[in-house]
Design an enzyme around this catalytic site. Sequence first.
Site, PDB file in Angstrom:
ATOM      1  N   ILE A   9      -9.368   3.785  15.591  1.00 28.08           N
ATOM      2  CA  ILE A   9      -8.702   2.862  14.662  1.00 28.08           C
ATOM      3  C   ILE A   9      -9.730   1.868  14.150  1.00 28.08           C
ATOM      4  O   ILE A   9     -10.490   1.284  14.930  1.00 28.08           O
ATOM      5  CB  ILE A   9      -7.541   2.096  15.332  1.00 28.08           C
ATOM      6  CG1 ILE A   9      -6.546   3.055  15.992  1.00 28.08           C
ATOM      7  CG2 ILE A   9      -6.819   1.232  14.301  1.00 28.08           C
ATOM      8  CD1 ILE A   9      -5.405   2.359  16.726  1.00 28.08           C
ATOM      9  N   TYR A 157      -8.490  -3.663  -5.868  1.00 29.47           N
ATOM     10  CA  TYR A 157      -7.691  -3.232  -4.712  1.00 29.47           C
ATOM     11  C   TYR A 157      -6.860  -1.998  -5.050  1.00 29.47           C
ATOM     12  O   TYR A 157      -6.850  -1.010  -4.303  1.00 29.47           O
ATOM     13  CB  TYR A 157      -6.781  -4.376  -4.271  1.00 29.47           C
ATOM     14  CG  TYR A 157      -5.917  -4.068  -3.072  1.00 29.47           C
ATOM     15  CD1 TYR A 157      -6.484  -3.722  -1.849  1.00 29.47           C
ATOM     16  CD2 TYR A 157      -4.525  -4.139  -3.157  1.00 29.47           C
ATOM     17  CE1 TYR A 157      -5.695  -3.450  -0.741  1.00 29.47           C
ATOM     18  CE2 TYR A 157      -3.728  -3.876  -2.055  1.00 29.47           C
ATOM     19  CZ  TYR A 157      -4.309  -3.529  -0.850  1.00 29.47           C
ATOM     20  OH  TYR A 157      -3.509  -3.254   0.242  1.00 29.47           O
ATOM     21  N   LYS A 161      -7.158   1.898  -3.462  1.00 33.34           N
ATOM     22  CA  LYS A 161      -6.043   2.566  -2.778  1.00 33.34           C
ATOM     23  C   LYS A 161      -5.623   3.843  -3.516  1.00 33.34           C
ATOM     24  O   LYS A 161      -5.236   4.839  -2.879  1.00 33.34           O
ATOM     25  CB  LYS A 161      -4.860   1.603  -2.633  1.00 33.34           C
ATOM     26  CG  LYS A 161      -5.137   0.451  -1.672  1.00 33.34           C
ATOM     27  CD  LYS A 161      -5.551   0.941  -0.295  1.00 33.34           C
ATOM     28  CE  LYS A 161      -5.772  -0.195   0.690  1.00 33.34           C
ATOM     29  NZ  LYS A 161      -6.163   0.285   2.038  1.00 33.34           N
TER      30      LYS A 161
END
Length: 251
Positions: A9, A157, A161
């Site tokens: 992670i 951003y 994404k």
Amino acid sequence: MSTQRVVIITGTSKGLGAAMAQQVLDANTTLFAIARSDNPSLAALAHQQGATLHALQADLSSAEGVQTTQEWLQHALPRTAQHYWLINNAGTVEPVAQANQLNDALAIQHALQLNVGSAIALCATLLAATDASAAERRILNISSGAGRRSVAGWGVYGATKAALDFYTQTLAMENHPRLRCASLAPGVIDSHMQSVIRQQKVSDFPDLQRFLNLHAEQQLSSPEETAAHILRHMGSDVFGSTLLDDIRRYL
């Protein structure tokens, strides 16, 4: 020592990443936690749960930090686990600005490296390290609704994404054996990122009032609650059946 499950992670120092890291810890799991900052409470919890924790402080917004992380994983990953999970969670919403004010090339470069480049590189590292095994692999890329719907001020951003979504679709179409993957929007979470958003100027981010209202009206999900939903979904039989997904579909 053998382990049944290996979980990697990124962005585990706070927020959603820290909550997911805490919740995956058990005696059958080896966790590789990657973050810019140390998380001492995670080490204490790993000891309490009888889990194996390997933690690395690295800046994934730099190519050097990503390369260091790749080399660390290549040497440290156990090769005999039954399950391998990678959760590319680390990310930044900055820089936030209208298109005519996106002048900081270094900030843009860091966002692209952190939000997209690091995820692509770590996927490659996991796949290469486990291709020869018979283990099941699961890769979860934390995306955002901003990559699927344009938001003024989030040009960088949203672009990162959207790129992460596209990469995940490409990863799936390559049909790597024993691999399930998805790009998942986690919803609106009470996190450090939300704090950064609330500090923006309306001139840079016209939707500011909406996020101020969500916070004031306590409409944000907690990192712990969201982490539980995400991990439950990632371990389910339906994970990967929808490549561009949203955790709110499963609440």
